[in-house]
Design a protein around this motif. Structure first.
Motif, PDB file in Angstrom:
ATOM      1  N   ALA A 151       0.756  -1.165  -0.118  1.00 42.71           N
ATOM      2  CA  ALA A 151      -0.140  -0.035  -0.065  1.00 42.71           C
ATOM      3  C   ALA A 151       0.807   1.472  -0.126  1.00 42.71           C
ATOM      4  O   ALA A 151       0.500   2.163  -0.793  1.00 42.71           O
ATOM      5  CB  ALA A 151      -0.922  -0.002   1.112  1.00 42.71           C
ATOM      6  N   ARG A 152       2.006   1.473   0.644  1.00 41.31           N
ATOM      7  CA  ARG A 152       2.827   2.286   0.850  1.00 41.31           C
ATOM      8  C   ARG A 152       3.513   2.595  -0.326  1.00 41.31           C
ATOM      9  O   ARG A 152       3.607   3.903  -0.924  1.00 41.31           O
ATOM     10  CB  ARG A 152       3.898   2.182   1.913  1.00 41.31           C
ATOM     11  N   ARG A 153       4.069   1.657  -1.129  1.00 39.42           N
ATOM     12  CA  ARG A 153       4.692   1.872  -2.488  1.00 39.42           C
ATOM     13  C   ARG A 153       3.788   2.240  -3.585  1.00 39.42           C
ATOM     14  O   ARG A 153       3.951   3.018  -4.494  1.00 39.42           O
ATOM     15  CB  ARG A 153       4.934   0.477  -2.862  1.00 39.42           C
ATOM     16  N   ARG A 158       1.436   8.069  -6.645  1.00 35.33           N
ATOM     17  CA  ARG A 158       0.323   8.790  -6.841  1.00 35.33           C
ATOM     18  C   ARG A 158       0.553   9.738  -7.867  1.00 35.33           C
ATOM     19  O   ARG A 158      -0.333  10.015  -8.824  1.00 35.33           O
ATOM     20  CB  ARG A 158      -0.076   9.449  -5.454  1.00 35.33           C
ATOM     21  N   SER A 159       1.552  10.440  -7.712  1.00 34.11           N
ATOM     22  CA  SER A 159       1.906  11.693  -8.768  1.00 34.11           C
ATOM     23  C   SER A 159       1.909  11.254 -10.341  1.00 34.11           C
ATOM     24  O   SER A 159       1.442  11.928 -10.883  1.00 34.11           O
ATOM     25  CB  SER A 159       3.121  12.297  -8.366  1.00 34.11           C
ATOM     26  N   ILE A 160       2.479   9.802 -10.489  1.00 38.11           N
ATOM     27  CA  ILE A 160       2.410   9.512 -11.991  1.00 38.11           C
ATOM     28  C   ILE A 160       1.073   9.167 -12.422  1.00 38.11           C
ATOM     29  O   ILE A 160       0.610   9.599 -13.341  1.00 38.11           O
ATOM     30  CB  ILE A 160       3.337   8.179 -11.924  1.00 38.11           C
ATOM     31  N   ARG A 161       0.309   8.606 -11.501  1.00 38.16           N
ATOM     32  CA  ARG A 161      -1.168   8.516 -11.919  1.00 38.16           C
ATOM     33  C   ARG A 161      -2.002   9.702 -12.150  1.00 38.16           C
ATOM     34  O   ARG A 161      -2.828   9.832 -13.184  1.00 38.16           O
ATOM     35  CB  ARG A 161      -1.714   7.625 -10.858  1.00 38.16           C
ATOM     36  N   GLU A 162      -1.789  10.774 -11.234  1.00 38.68           N
ATOM     37  CA  GLU A 162      -2.455  11.772 -11.455  1.00 38.68           C
ATOM     38  C   GLU A 162      -1.869  12.612 -12.728  1.00 38.68           C
ATOM     39  O   GLU A 162      -2.763  13.215 -13.500  1.00 38.68           O
ATOM     40  CB  GLU A 162      -2.236  12.629 -10.235  1.00 38.68           C
ATOM     41  N   ARG A 334      -8.357  19.705 -12.223  1.00 42.10           N
ATOM     42  CA  ARG A 334      -7.663  18.485 -12.305  1.00 42.10           C
ATOM     43  C   ARG A 334      -7.900  17.693 -10.903  1.00 42.10           C
ATOM     44  O   ARG A 334      -8.226  17.791  -9.892  1.00 42.10           O
ATOM     45  CB  ARG A 334      -6.061  18.942 -11.906  1.00 42.10           C
ATOM     46  N   VAL A 335      -8.152  16.281 -11.420  1.00 39.24           N
ATOM     47  CA  VAL A 335      -8.621  15.178 -10.235  1.00 39.24           C
ATOM     48  C   VAL A 335      -7.598  14.650  -9.424  1.00 39.24           C
ATOM     49  O   VAL A 335      -6.619  14.478 -10.333  1.00 39.24           O
ATOM     50  CB  VAL A 335      -9.428  14.302 -10.756  1.00 39.24           C
ATOM     51  N   THR A 336      -7.441  14.917  -8.180  1.00 42.35           N
ATOM     52  CA  THR A 336      -6.448  14.027  -7.573  1.00 42.35           C
ATOM     53  C   THR A 336      -7.047  12.880  -6.637  1.00 42.35           C
ATOM     54  O   THR A 336      -8.000  12.914  -6.382  1.00 42.35           O
ATOM     55  CB  THR A 336      -5.721  15.219  -6.590  1.00 42.35           C
ATOM     56  N   GLU A 337      -5.997  12.070  -6.030  1.00 44.03           N
ATOM     57  CA  GLU A 337      -6.378  10.780  -5.315  1.00 44.03           C
ATOM     58  C   GLU A 337      -6.998  11.274  -4.115  1.00 44.03           C
ATOM     59  O   GLU A 337      -7.943  10.573  -3.471  1.00 44.03           O
ATOM     60  CB  GLU A 337      -5.233   9.894  -5.101  1.00 44.03           C
ATOM     61  N   ASP A 338      -6.824  12.580  -3.577  1.00 49.38           N
ATOM     62  CA  ASP A 338      -7.348  13.039  -2.080  1.00 49.38           C
ATOM     63  C   ASP A 338      -9.219  13.231  -2.693  1.00 49.38           C
ATOM     64  O   ASP A 338      -9.857  13.144  -1.813  1.00 49.38           O
ATOM     65  CB  ASP A 338      -6.937  14.547  -1.969  1.00 49.38           C
ATOM     66  N   ASP A 339      -9.433  13.528  -3.943  1.00 48.91           N
ATOM     67  CA  ASP A 339     -10.804  13.554  -4.298  1.00 48.91           C
ATOM     68  C   ASP A 339     -11.665  12.576  -4.178  1.00 48.91           C
ATOM     69  O   ASP A 339     -12.928  12.498  -4.435  1.00 48.91           O
ATOM     70  CB  ASP A 339     -10.917  14.393  -5.597  1.00 48.91           C
ATOM     71  N   ALA A 442      -6.039   1.341  -7.863  1.00 43.12           N
ATOM     72  CA  ALA A 442      -5.788   2.808  -8.016  1.00 43.12           C
ATOM     73  C   ALA A 442      -5.849   3.311  -9.467  1.00 43.12           C
ATOM     74  O   ALA A 442      -6.544   4.539  -9.637  1.00 43.12           O
ATOM     75  CB  ALA A 442      -4.541   3.110  -7.502  1.00 43.12           C
ATOM     76  N   ASN A 443      -5.251   2.491 -10.327  1.00 46.08           N
ATOM     77  CA  ASN A 443      -5.411   3.562 -11.863  1.00 46.08           C
ATOM     78  C   ASN A 443      -6.732   3.367 -12.265  1.00 46.08           C
ATOM     79  O   ASN A 443      -7.509   4.318 -13.064  1.00 46.08           O
ATOM     80  CB  ASN A 443      -4.784   2.185 -12.633  1.00 46.08           C
TER      81      ASN A 443
END
Length: 497
Positions: A151-153, A158-162, A334-339, A442-443
């Motif tokens: 999960a940590r890795r 995250r920045s790559i996915r965003e 822009r969508v981020t994973e926080d959203d 996640a993707n």
């Protein structure tokens, strides 16, 4: 000589039939069954081909996972015995049977079997996917779960996915801004590019120069491998040229992997010490090279295209997802994973899509290491076990209106695809459960929310939801047989970097 011709032909026919019967008797001796063995029920069998002819009696026999489901229902056999040419197999297709396999016989079925073609061409380069259950497999699995796909890795990338999700939105927005009505985009191609670029950047830390060639070669190799999962004849394998084709594909894949490693090393050498970064920021090749291990596990099934196609069967459901997304995100460009945290309904949509269209078709066969019982039936040592999760996912015992796309069925439940709910195993379960669930999920989440946040989606002119082609293509993973084309309507322009 002419009067003797019919007799010669008759004797040749007798000889051929005798050879087939002897060959069939040889096949029947494997695996050996002790007196009193109670094999599971299944279709009646013919000499040599076993039950293969039954697959031809169903619609789309090349879709083996669908054909086996039909046979299991036809013979009312949640545990079904079939003989695919020279291969003896038990097909497990119910939640109760899956529970016994995973809870009580997980170790017994922890070794995946390889076809003769695959074994001949791959040699000792089996990686995590096909490695037998052993100390080496446990080591590879531990590396995968604690170092590569923890999960940590996954969060660290995250920045790559965003970044890739934003790139996807900009590419579609360019088409939508063109001004032409009903301008279509190939959603299949765009999403495939998003997934491949995201995964390869996660692995390498950058885009792969030979990405298109690598993905095309890998797709062909996976398709050929799926076609070879259930070979029915050693003679057929010898004459159809599969071994030479497999060797060529395998050599090409490893050549491209070598190029990726070389490209990665050249970038690192050019960047020097300033690119070392923290441990969590390392790409996966950094981790693998540091551990001096190699793993070729690519269990990241592409399901985003299927999600889009399924949602378009249900315009009301698409609007419901969009309303939730746009209410939570507001006017963000822009969508981020926080959203994603407060978007509950899209979780139900993803689960329901995986239920109706799981990412894999028939899971890799496993060989029984010892004799055992499943639902009271005997499974001899050496028999293959084929886990057929499609039947569990459609079972009316667990799912009301099982054929209906209804995300609301997951509201107020804890049913999840993590391997503990045996009626819902799109990624399998037990020791051989797909280790890439978190990365794949996640993707999927970020791409789905991005596409539905920035755009409304329309079908091509003259096409109704009922006419969307959902035919499946046979392979290791399940995907639409034909590319999906949709018309994007720009609603919220994405941020331009």
């Amino acid at each position: 000589m002419e009067p003797l011709l019919p007799w010669c032909l008759f004797m040749i026919l007798i000889f051929v039939l005798l050879a087939l019967v002897l060959f069939d008797l040889h096949c029947l001796r494997t695996p050996p069954c002790a007196p009193g063995t109670r094999l599971p029920p299944g279709p009646w069998r013919l000499p040599v081909i076993g039950t293969l002819h039954h697959l031809m009696t169903v619609k789309n026999p090349r879709l083996v996972h669908r054909a086996l489901a039909v046979l299991a229902r036809r013979w009312d056999a949640p545990v079904m015995y079939v003989r695919l040419g020279e291969l003896h197999a038990v097909v497990v297709s119910s939640a109760d049977a899956a529970r016994e396999v995973i809870r009580e016989n997980d170790t017994n079925f922890a070794t995946r079997t390889m076809t003769a073609t695959f074994r001949t061409t791959i040699g000792d380069k089996v990686g995590l996917v096909m490695s037998p259950h052993s100390a080496m497999w446990r080591r590879l699995r531990r590396i995968c779960t604690t170092e590569l796909l923890s999960a940590r890795r996954v969060r660290s990338f995250r920045s790559i996915r965003e970044d890739e999700a934003a790139h996807l939105a900009r590419a579609i927005a360019t088409v939508a801004r063109s001004g032409e009505r009903h301008q279509l985009v190939n959603v299949s191609e765009l999403v495939s590019r998003f997934v491949s670029d995201t995964v390869l950047r996660t692995v390498m830390g950058e885009r792969f120069t030979w990405r298109d060639e690598f993905m095309a070669t890998l797709a062909k190799a996976m398709t050929r491998f799926a076609e070879d999962l259930f070979p029915s004849s050693r003679l057929l394998r010898a004459i159809n040229g599969k071994v030479s084709e497999f060797k060529a594909l395998n050599a090409k894949v490893f050549e491209l992997v070598d190029r990726a490693i070389d490209q990665h090393r050249e970038r690192k050498a050019g960047a020097g010490a300033e690119d070392d970064g923290a441990n969590d920021a390392r790409d996966l090749l950094d981790v693998l090279l540091r551990l001096q291990e190699c793993d070729d596990d690519l269990d990241c099934p592409l399901t985003m295209v299927t999600i889009k196609a399924v949602i378009l069967y249900n315009p009301k459901l698409m609007r419901k997802v969009q309303q939730e997304i746009r209410h939570v995100l507001g006017c963000k460009s822009r969508v981020t994973e926080d959203d994603l945290t407060n978007l509950k309904y899209r979780k139900h949509v993803i689960k329901e899509t995986l239920r109706l269209h799981p990412g894999t078709c028939v899971l890799f066969p496993k060989a029984s290491q010892e004799s055992c019982k499943i639902l009271g039936y005997d499974v001899p040592k050496g028999m293959l076990m084929i886990a057929h999760d499609h039947e569990c996912l459609d079972d009316p015992k667990y799912w009301d209106d099982a054929e209906v796309f209804k995300p609301e069925r997951f509201e107020g439940t804890t049913v999840d695809f993590r391997g503990t709910d045996f009626q819902f195993l799109p990624f399998s379960g037990g020791r051989r459960m797909c280790p890439g669930i978190m990365l794949a999920h996640a993707n999927i989440e970020l791409a789905l929310v991005t596409l539905l946040c920035h755009f409304d989606w329309q079908l091509p002119p003259g096409v109704t939801p009922d006419e969307v082609d959902m035919a499946e293509k046979f392979g290791v993973d399940v995907r639409p047989k034909r590319d999906v084309y949709l018309s994007p309507v720009l609603v919220l322009p994405p941020k331009i970097d």
